[in-house]
Design a protein around this motif. Structure first.
Motif, PDB file in Angstrom:
ATOM      1  N   HIS A  77      -0.462   4.944   1.163  1.00 19.06           N
ATOM      2  CA  HIS A  77      -1.168   4.114   1.975  1.00 19.06           C
ATOM      3  C   HIS A  77      -1.134   2.091   1.298  1.00 19.06           C
ATOM      4  O   HIS A  77      -2.325   1.480   1.888  1.00 19.06           O
ATOM      5  N   GLY A  78      -0.808   1.690   0.566  1.00 17.83           N
ATOM      6  CA  GLY A  78      -1.213   0.477   0.443  1.00 17.83           C
ATOM      7  C   GLY A  78       0.276  -0.102  -0.339  1.00 17.83           C
ATOM      8  O   GLY A  78       1.740   0.281  -0.071  1.00 17.83           O
ATOM      9  N   ASP A  79       0.658  -1.389  -1.285  1.00 18.27           N
ATOM     10  CA  ASP A  79       2.209  -1.837  -1.020  1.00 18.27           C
ATOM     11  C   ASP A  79       2.032  -2.054  -2.352  1.00 18.27           C
ATOM     12  O   ASP A  79       2.229  -3.687  -2.908  1.00 18.27           O
ATOM     13  N   GLY A  80       1.030  -1.616  -3.781  1.00 20.95           N
ATOM     14  CA  GLY A  80       1.326  -1.640  -4.768  1.00 20.95           C
ATOM     15  C   GLY A  80      -0.062  -2.299  -5.257  1.00 20.95           C
ATOM     16  O   GLY A  80      -0.942  -1.850  -5.359  1.00 20.95           O
ATOM     17  N   ILE A  81      -0.426  -3.841  -4.797  1.00 18.89           N
ATOM     18  CA  ILE A  81      -1.670  -4.528  -5.046  1.00 18.89           C
ATOM     19  C   ILE A  81      -2.046  -5.107  -4.121  1.00 18.89           C
ATOM     20  O   ILE A  81      -0.813  -6.046  -3.200  1.00 18.89           O
ATOM     21  N   PHE A  82      -2.919  -5.207  -3.402  1.00 20.28           N
ATOM     22  CA  PHE A  82      -3.791  -6.169  -2.745  1.00 20.28           C
ATOM     23  C   PHE A  82      -4.815  -6.501  -3.278  1.00 20.28           C
ATOM     24  O   PHE A  82      -5.410  -6.135  -4.147  1.00 20.28           O
ATOM     25  N   VAL A  83      -4.710  -8.069  -3.285  1.00 20.86           N
ATOM     26  CA  VAL A  83      -5.978  -8.888  -3.867  1.00 20.86           C
ATOM     27  C   VAL A  83      -7.306  -9.349  -2.774  1.00 20.86           C
ATOM     28  O   VAL A  83      -6.404 -10.294  -1.851  1.00 20.86           O
TER      29      VAL A  83
END
Lengths: 357, 374
Positions: free
Chosen positions: A157-163
């Motif tokens: 549900h994500g791409d590793g890390i969003f900031v």
């Protein structure tokens, strides 16, 4: 009590389409491309929902007054893949992106917030590395990360890390930079080579080799802006040409100021590796993202001094005049081509797409 | 790439333009066949710099533009199916089929991926043996050989989950169709250099002779275009109609024999529909019977597709050079790159999009003289 209502022809001057985005019932990647589709999403969905006079400035950052103090306030989210790339990382981008948005208001960033959205399964060592790089970038930019938040989403549900980062900074007295201040005769200056960041990211993301490694130009521009403001606080507008590239930044300024913009195409600094990569992929460097560059509209009488100050700063060593604001064709950007013809440089629509042949 | 600046040199361009200006004595209509050439012409403002008597007609040479709506709809149908990974070059994602595009399929959950080479799609097939991987194989003689090579490799390596949705087209039959059109105004052709680099120039002398038109093989940089125009105008003024190679740095008369052999092995010539023009006999390629197993149309039985072109779109006339983009009533109003009615407004190489992007307002060089750039 109310007066008799008389039938009048509707005033269509401020009318906006009641069924916007009708041709795209769902979000597509182009809505995040920094071009016309992004603008429409803001104009038709977000701005009406939030209202508010400050939001209507639609600048890289908002200029607000609080207790008699003028602050620049900005937020930006970072979803770059890969997390680490030649010349930078998502951590550097997350700090420098917001620092630069504040700098475009003339503000030296003071405090940042940092929100992480982490995907289940990402290695802690990777998160730590990103955090270290963010800390280093913040120290280099003279800004403090003062508050933060972390959320975790399920794997897939994500791409590793969003900031996400938001920031505030003080706007110096006498500085008032916004597109509405642009007047015909203003000189357009770009602080250096364009298209570098976008091509650097593309080369690693798509595994494309262009013969030489192209490093991102990711950098914090606060110092460069201070050097320019030291010459004159009367800079009319600055823009940080990230998504949508130089073309999008110039179009936004032309549209908001109601002036035309003419650029000399041969004056726009495009490094050969970027030009070659774009030629191979069928992209236009004018639309490729930058992360350590700015474009400035400067009153003609100050242009030479501002250019000199920029060139004396490491991040503006290759600053160059690329054109001017004009009375003709208000709201439009026109390029004079190297051969002497002209063409319209339009706002990109969604994302630039590599051409087939 | 390293010599690219030399082919954009303003001084040399000026000399070529002066030469063209001094050669022309009456009106001529030239068609540049390739969309890449159209793009260069508009992007650099070349059409504004040529004498008024030299009219450039933008031909049907954009692969994105001429891919039939029916094929786009088949692509949308296949890409929407569960278990399919649909791979394509980037600019095909925005081409509208009936009511939607590949971007929309992706936003609805379809696995649509942009690749830079058909071999990338084959790699995706190897990495995902449980999924069906389809590559959208469109384009002219330029993109056909790598697509043929990919199918050849798929069979050689025994990769069963790869197939090609093919809509390849060939230039010479299109030139023939344009010349046979009753409204044809074209008096000469700038032939597409990259097509000739693959196929050679052997197919053109017969066309030049039969229709009595000069055909000049032309490259894609500004100076290439100007040199192509110069040589074409020279022939027209002299009453000649020969095939001339103005792009010798890339084009050998015999072309690329290895690529031609690959095409002959994997594809066979077929009648092909061109978007906006109609069916042109023997103008396309399909997979030959030996490679039928790799044909996505057969594998996915894409049938029962209801295809409707927007009635007000006149891209067919634009593609045949009968109408300039800005002469269409829908141009810039109901039809823009943001909401394209037809493919000529979608692809950045499409004549309508090129006009919209670079020439939306008829800004004359004269009006700019009043505002010299610093």
């Amino acid at each position: 009590m109310s007066e008799t209502t008389e039938l009048r022809a509707p005033d269509l001057t401020a009318w906006t389409c009641p069924a916007p985005l009708r041709d795209q019932p769902r979000v597509v990647m182009g809505h995040g491309g920094g071009g016309a589709m992004s603008a429409e999403l803001v104009q038709h969905v977000f701005a009406p929902a939030f209202g508010g006079e400050v939001l209507s400035q639609l600048g890289d950052s908002a200029a607000v007054s609080l207790g008699g103090v003028r602050l620049a306030f900005s937020t930006d989210s970072f979803v770059v893949r890969p997390l680490f790339f030649p010349g930078g990382s998502i951590g550097d981008l997350a700090v420098n992106g917001t620092v630069n948005d504040l700098a475009m208001s003339g503000a030296r960033a003071a405090y940042l917030s940092c929100g992480f959205i982490l995907e289940e399964g990402v290695e802690i060592a990777v998160v730590a590395r990103v955090a270290e790089l963010m800390g280093a970038a913040a120290r280099a930019a003279g800004v403090e990360v003062a508050t933060g938040d972390t959320k975790v989403v399920e794997a897939g549900h994500g791409d590793g890390i969003f900031v996400n980062t938001a920031g505030i900074g003080l706007i110096p007295a006498g500085v008032d930079m916004r597109p509405q201040r642009v007047v015909p005769g203003d000189v357009v200056i770009v602080s250096g080579a364009i298209g570098v960041h976008g091509v650097a990211i593309m080369s690693v993301r798509e595994g494309l080799e262009f013969g030489v490694e192209i490093e991102s130009d990711c950098a914090a521009l606060g110092g460069l802006v201070e050097a320019m403001l030291a010459v004159t606080p009367d800079l009319h507008v600055l823009r940080d040409p990230t998504r949508g590239g130089l073309a999008a930044a110039l179009n936004e300024i032309a549209a908001a100021s109601g002036t035309g913009v003419v650029i000399q195409e041969r004056s726009v600094p495009v490094p050969p590796p970027v030009a070659n990569a774009c030629a191979i992929l069928g992209l236009d460097p004018m639309y490729v993202a930058n992360e350590g560059k700015l474009v400035a509209f400067v009153p003609r009488e100050h242009a030479e001094a501002v250019l000199g100050a920029m060139r004396a700063h490491p991040l503006g060593a290759d600053a160059t005049v690329i054109g001017e604001a004009v009375e003709a064709h208000p709201g439009m950007v026109v390029a004079r081509t190297g051969l002497g013809g002209t063409r319209v440089v339009d706002l990109p629509i969604g994302e630039q797409l590599p051409r087939i042949c | 790439m390293k010599y690219i600046d030399e082919f954009q040199d303003p001084g040399l361009a000026r000399r070529l333009l002066d030469d063209i200006h001094s050669t022309v004595t009456r009106p001529w209509a030239l068609m540049e066949v390739c969309g890449g050439q159209t793009h260069t012409i508009i992007r650099h403002g070349i059409d504004q710099l040529l004498p008024d008597q030299v009219e450039l007609i933008h031909g049907p040479g954009c692969p994105v533009c001429v891919t039939p709506l029916e094929v786009i709809d088949k692509a949308l149908e296949i890409a929407s199916r569960p278990g399919v990974i649909f791979c394509s070059f980037g600019d095909m994602l925005r081409v509208p089929g009936t009511g939607r595009d590949l971007f929309q399929v992706r936003s609805e959950g379809g696995d649509v991926r942009v690749v830079y080479s058909p071999l990338d799609a084959l790699r995706v097939a190897q990495q995902n043996p449980e999924r069906e991987v389809v590559f959208f194989g469109i384009g002219f003689e330029t993109t056909a050989p790598p697509n043929a090579m990919t199918v050849y490799q798929a069979r050689k390596l025994g990769i069963p989950n790869f197939s090609l949705l093919v809509s390849h087209v060939r230039v010479p039959p299109a030139i023939e169709a344009i010349m046979q059109s009753p409204n044809c105004r074209v008096q000469a052709f700038l032939a597409a250099g990259h097509v000739c680099s693959v196929m050679g120039i052997g197919e053109y002398p017969e066309l030049a002779e039969r229709f009595r038109v000069p055909i000049v093989v032309t490259g894609f940089e500004p100076l290439d275009i100007l040199e192509g125009v110069r040589r074409t105008v020279l022939q027209l003024e002299r009453g000649e109609h020969t095939v001339d190679n103005a792009y010798p740095r890339a084009v050998r008369p015999e072309g690329n024999r290895a690529a031609q052999a690959m095409l002959e092995d994997v594809f066979e010539v077929t009648d092909r529909a061109w978007r906006g023009i109609g069916v042109i006999p023997a103008s396309g390629w399909r997979l030959s019977s030996r490679y039928r197993d790799y044909d996505a149309e057969h594998r996915f039985s894409v049938t029962g597709i209801d295809t409707r072109e927007p009635a007000e779109c006149r891209s067919g006339e634009v593609l045949q050079g009968l109408l300039k983009p800005h002469e269409c009533e829908a141009f810039g109003t109901t039809c823009t790159p943001r909401n394209p009615l037809g493919a000529t407004m979608v692809s950045s190489e499409g004549a309508c999009a090129a006009y919209y992007l670079y020439r939306r307002l008829d800004i004359t060089t004269a009006s700019l003289e009043a505002s010299p750039v610093v």
